[in-house]
Design a protein around this motif. Structure first.
Motif, PDB file in Angstrom:
ATOM      1  N   GLY A 158      -2.919  -3.407   1.952  1.00  0.00           N
ATOM      2  CA  GLY A 158      -3.621  -2.333   1.242  1.00  0.00           C
ATOM      3  C   GLY A 158      -2.726  -1.566   0.282  1.00  0.00           C
ATOM      4  N   LEU A 159      -1.785  -2.270  -0.345  1.00  0.00           N
ATOM      5  CA  LEU A 159      -0.839  -1.591  -1.250  1.00  0.00           C
ATOM      6  C   LEU A 159      -1.119  -1.931  -2.709  1.00  0.00           C
ATOM      7  CD1 LEU A 159       2.389  -2.469   0.767  1.00  0.00           C
ATOM      8  CD2 LEU A 159       1.458  -0.151   0.443  1.00  0.00           C
ATOM      9  N   GLN A 160      -0.760  -0.993  -3.588  1.00  0.00           N
ATOM     10  CA  GLN A 160      -0.853  -1.222  -5.036  1.00  0.00           C
ATOM     11  C   GLN A 160       0.476  -1.800  -5.529  1.00  0.00           C
ATOM     12  OE1 GLN A 160      -3.508  -0.705  -7.103  1.00  0.00           O
ATOM     13  NE2 GLN A 160      -4.539  -0.400  -5.127  1.00  0.00           N
ATOM     14  N   PRO A 161       0.474  -2.529  -6.644  1.00  0.00           N
ATOM     15  CA  PRO A 161       1.762  -2.969  -7.208  1.00  0.00           C
ATOM     16  C   PRO A 161       2.612  -1.740  -7.545  1.00  0.00           C
ATOM     17  CG  PRO A 161      -0.084  -3.975  -8.384  1.00  0.00           C
ATOM     18  CD  PRO A 161      -0.678  -3.004  -7.414  1.00  0.00           C
ATOM     19  N   PRO A 162       3.914  -1.793  -7.281  1.00  0.00           N
ATOM     20  CA  PRO A 162       4.761  -0.601  -7.467  1.00  0.00           C
ATOM     21  C   PRO A 162       4.906  -0.203  -8.930  1.00  0.00           C
ATOM     22  CG  PRO A 162       6.103  -2.538  -6.975  1.00  0.00           C
ATOM     23  CD  PRO A 162       4.675  -2.960  -6.823  1.00  0.00           C
ATOM     24  N   VAL A 169      10.475   0.461  -2.841  1.00  0.00           N
ATOM     25  CA  VAL A 169      11.174   0.587  -1.552  1.00  0.00           C
ATOM     26  C   VAL A 169      10.142   0.775  -0.437  1.00  0.00           C
ATOM     27  CG1 VAL A 169      12.707   2.107  -0.216  1.00  0.00           C
ATOM     28  CG2 VAL A 169      13.336   1.410  -2.542  1.00  0.00           C
ATOM     29  N   THR A 170       9.186   1.690  -0.654  1.00  0.00           N
ATOM     30  CA  THR A 170       8.187   1.953   0.391  1.00  0.00           C
ATOM     31  C   THR A 170       7.379   0.697   0.694  1.00  0.00           C
ATOM     32  OG1 THR A 170       7.999   4.115  -0.624  1.00  0.00           O
ATOM     33  CG2 THR A 170       6.361   3.593   1.043  1.00  0.00           C
ATOM     34  N   ALA A 171       6.890   0.030  -0.357  1.00  0.00           N
ATOM     35  CA  ALA A 171       6.071  -1.163  -0.141  1.00  0.00           C
ATOM     36  C   ALA A 171       6.871  -2.226   0.604  1.00  0.00           C
ATOM     37  CB  ALA A 171       5.575  -1.713  -1.479  1.00  0.00           C
ATOM     38  N   SER A 172       8.143  -2.386   0.224  1.00  0.00           N
ATOM     39  CA  SER A 172       8.976  -3.395   0.892  1.00  0.00           C
ATOM     40  C   SER A 172       9.096  -3.079   2.364  1.00  0.00           C
ATOM     41  CB  SER A 172      10.386  -3.410   0.288  1.00  0.00           C
ATOM     42  OG  SER A 172      10.327  -3.804  -1.049  1.00  0.00           O
ATOM     43  N   GLN A 173       9.373  -1.800   2.659  1.00  0.00           N
ATOM     44  CA  GLN A 173       9.577  -1.438   4.064  1.00  0.00           C
ATOM     45  C   GLN A 173       8.309  -1.679   4.878  1.00  0.00           C
ATOM     46  OE1 GLN A 173      11.111   2.474   3.286  1.00  0.00           O
ATOM     47  NE2 GLN A 173      13.237   1.857   3.721  1.00  0.00           N
ATOM     48  N   ILE A 174       7.147  -1.359   4.302  1.00  0.00           N
ATOM     49  CA  ILE A 174       5.892  -1.588   5.039  1.00  0.00           C
ATOM     50  C   ILE A 174       5.715  -3.083   5.313  1.00  0.00           C
ATOM     51  CG2 ILE A 174       3.359  -1.452   4.842  1.00  0.00           C
ATOM     52  CD1 ILE A 174       3.768   1.200   3.305  1.00  0.00           C
ATOM     53  N   LEU A 175       5.916  -3.894   4.276  1.00  0.00           N
ATOM     54  CA  LEU A 175       5.708  -5.344   4.444  1.00  0.00           C
ATOM     55  C   LEU A 175       6.727  -5.939   5.417  1.00  0.00           C
ATOM     56  CD1 LEU A 175       4.950  -6.237   0.713  1.00  0.00           C
ATOM     57  CD2 LEU A 175       3.322  -6.150   2.609  1.00  0.00           C
ATOM     58  N   GLN A 176       7.938  -5.398   5.389  1.00  0.00           N
ATOM     59  CA  GLN A 176       8.966  -5.907   6.317  1.00  0.00           C
ATOM     60  C   GLN A 176       8.625  -5.492   7.758  1.00  0.00           C
ATOM     61  OE1 GLN A 176      12.267  -4.378   3.728  1.00  0.00           O
ATOM     62  NE2 GLN A 176      13.332  -6.212   4.406  1.00  0.00           N
ATOM     63  N   GLN A 177       8.195  -4.211   7.907  1.00  0.00           N
ATOM     64  CA  GLN A 177       7.858  -3.750   9.267  1.00  0.00           C
ATOM     65  C   GLN A 177       6.689  -4.531   9.845  1.00  0.00           C
ATOM     66  OE1 GLN A 177       7.344   0.394   8.499  1.00  0.00           O
ATOM     67  NE2 GLN A 177       9.571   0.722   8.433  1.00  0.00           N
ATOM     68  N   GLN A 178       5.750  -4.903   8.975  1.00  0.00           N
ATOM     69  CA  GLN A 178       4.594  -5.672   9.467  1.00  0.00           C
ATOM     70  C   GLN A 178       4.953  -7.136   9.715  1.00  0.00           C
ATOM     71  OE1 GLN A 178       1.166  -5.141   6.971  1.00  0.00           O
ATOM     72  NE2 GLN A 178       1.095  -2.936   7.293  1.00  0.00           N
TER      73      GLN A 178
END
Ligand code: GLC
Length: 420
Positions: A158-162, A169-178
């Motif tokens: 559910g993220l927008q392109p940065p 950074v935020t999007a990367s961290q979310i995708l990595q945590q998931q």
């Protein structure tokens, strides 16, 4: 006796005929030699074949070179310094033109092409070939830095392109945590020219600059450049980019991204065809956009590109010019773009129906290419870039702080440019 005389006459006649045949040898084709990064030499084959089919009197000897722009430049440079370079043409990175022209290794092409003809090319590409009052480099294919991202992963989370550095950074961290990817962002961090291009983009995104020729200023020790360096280092420290990024060149990052292990990649437009090949695990799952930036700033895409210079020492300038004319023609560029997904240097091809049908994103590319940031077109370019690469590498591998590294880089750059 008479038979013997006849026989001698016959032998003499045959010998004469043999001599005549070898002295009226058929004209040999002229060979035109140039060196190209190995992987690109393969891609050029389609145009090499087309050229030779149309010009049976000219043979192309395309020498596959090493895999980075620096290594190919070093080989050309050494061979010109030693004299008797075997090259008729120099297939050159946009940034070499000033140095090669200043060294006297290139012929001025301006008597061969008018300003009106050059107006059909992208101005930022043409600018790369202009040195003092001459024109030394004909743009064949362009390049602009782009941000590639995985549409499937962003959608799943559910993220927008940065848009900003922080978004990435935020999007990367979310995708990595998931657990969707091992790594957030891949870029070229080896100590070579690719790192300088990455920096040009990040520093522009922070509102800074490397070298301002008009103002005679080096911007490396200003806050924006230090922040840009610090950002690159933190990407590694925070585990967004793999530690190996400090050794990666274009192809390494492409391979890792293609394997599906990362969400974002900074690279050149040729990657589009590579990630969408039938055997690519991420085929159809990638989109691209212009580079990210700090809030209230604009993203910068580095202007790259390759073209032809003509060696001052070539014995075959007319044949060499025919090669340049062919490769930079609209028809050849169209064929190359359709086949390999590279970026043309002729403006009309960005709205070409056939190209747009195959690559709908070319309209977007034109907008990015129009705003591209040039690296300083100066004859000391190789030296100042080397300084930048060394100190950036020291900063991103933790050998110096971002501030120390950029202060030293600024000082050495000013010395080279004599702007102390
Ligand atoms: C690409 C660009 C070139 C740049 C190089 C850096 O080949 O076209 O301009 O210098 O990448 O690795």
């Amino acid at each position: 006796m008479i038979r013997l005389i006849y026989r001698w006459i016959l032998v003499a006649l045959v010998a004469l005929l043999v001599c005549l045949r070898s002295s009226i040898a058929l004209p040999q084709p002229v060979t035109i030699t140039f060196m190209v990064i190995a992987a690109e030499a393969e891609r050029l084959q389609i145009l090499i074949d087309a050229f030779e089919a149309q010009h049976p009197d000219i043979h192309l000897n395309v020498v596959p070179g090493p895999r980075t722009t620096n290594d190919v430049e070093d080989l050309y440079t050494t061979s010109f310094l030693l004299g008797k370079a075997p090259y008729d043409l120099i297939y050159a990175d946009i940034i070499w033109a000033s140095k090669f022209a200043a060294a006297g290794w290139l012929q001025d092409l301006s008597p061969r092409i008018s300003e009106a003809e050059l107006a059909a090319f992208m101005p930022t590409d043409v600018a790369g070939g202009k040195v003092e009052h001459g024109f030394y480099w004909m743009p064949f294919r362009s390049d602009v830095g782009m941000l590639y991202y995985r549409t499937d992963l962003l959608e799943a989370a559910g993220l927008q392109p940065p848009e900003t550095f922080a978004d990435l950074v935020t999007a990367s961290q979310i995708l990595q945590q998931q657990g969707l990817v091992d790594w957030g962002y891949l870029w070229q961090g080896a100590q070579y020219e690719g790192l300088a291009t990455v920096f040009v983009e990040v520093v522009k995104g922070f509102g800074g600059f490397w070298i301002d020729l008009a103002a005679k200023q080096v911007g490396l020790d200003q806050p924006a450049a230090i922040a840009a360096t610090q950002y690159l280092r933190e990407l590694i420290d925070q585990g967004i980019s793999p530690p190996g990024v400090t050794n990666y060149v274009e192809y390494d990052t492409l391979r890792l991204f293609r394997s599906g292990k990362a969400a974002f990649l900074r690279n050149w437009p040729f990657v589009w065809t590579e990630v969408n090949r039938p055997d690519s695990p991420i085929r159809g799952k990638v989109a691209l956009k212009s580079m990210i930036h700090a809030p209230n700033q604009e993203g910068g895409s580095c202007q790259g590109g390759w073209g032809f210079g003509m060696a001052a020492t070539t014995q075959h300038p007319e044949a060499a010019w025919q090669v340049i004319e062919f490769f930079t023609s609209e028809a050849a560029q169209r064929q190359f773009v359709l086949d390999q997904g590279y970026v043309p240097t002729r403006r009309s091809l960005f709205s070409d129906a056939q190209i747009l049908q195959k690559y709908p994103h070319y309209t977007q590319l034109l907008a990015v290419a129009d705003r591209a940031v040039l690296r300083p077109p100066i004859r000391q370019y190789a030296q100042v870039s080397d300084v930048l690469q060394r100190y950036l590498s020291a900063a991103i591998t933790g050998r110096l702080s971002a501030e120390q590294a950029m202060q030293r880089a600024a000082r050495e750059t000013r010395q080279i440019l004599k702007w102390d």
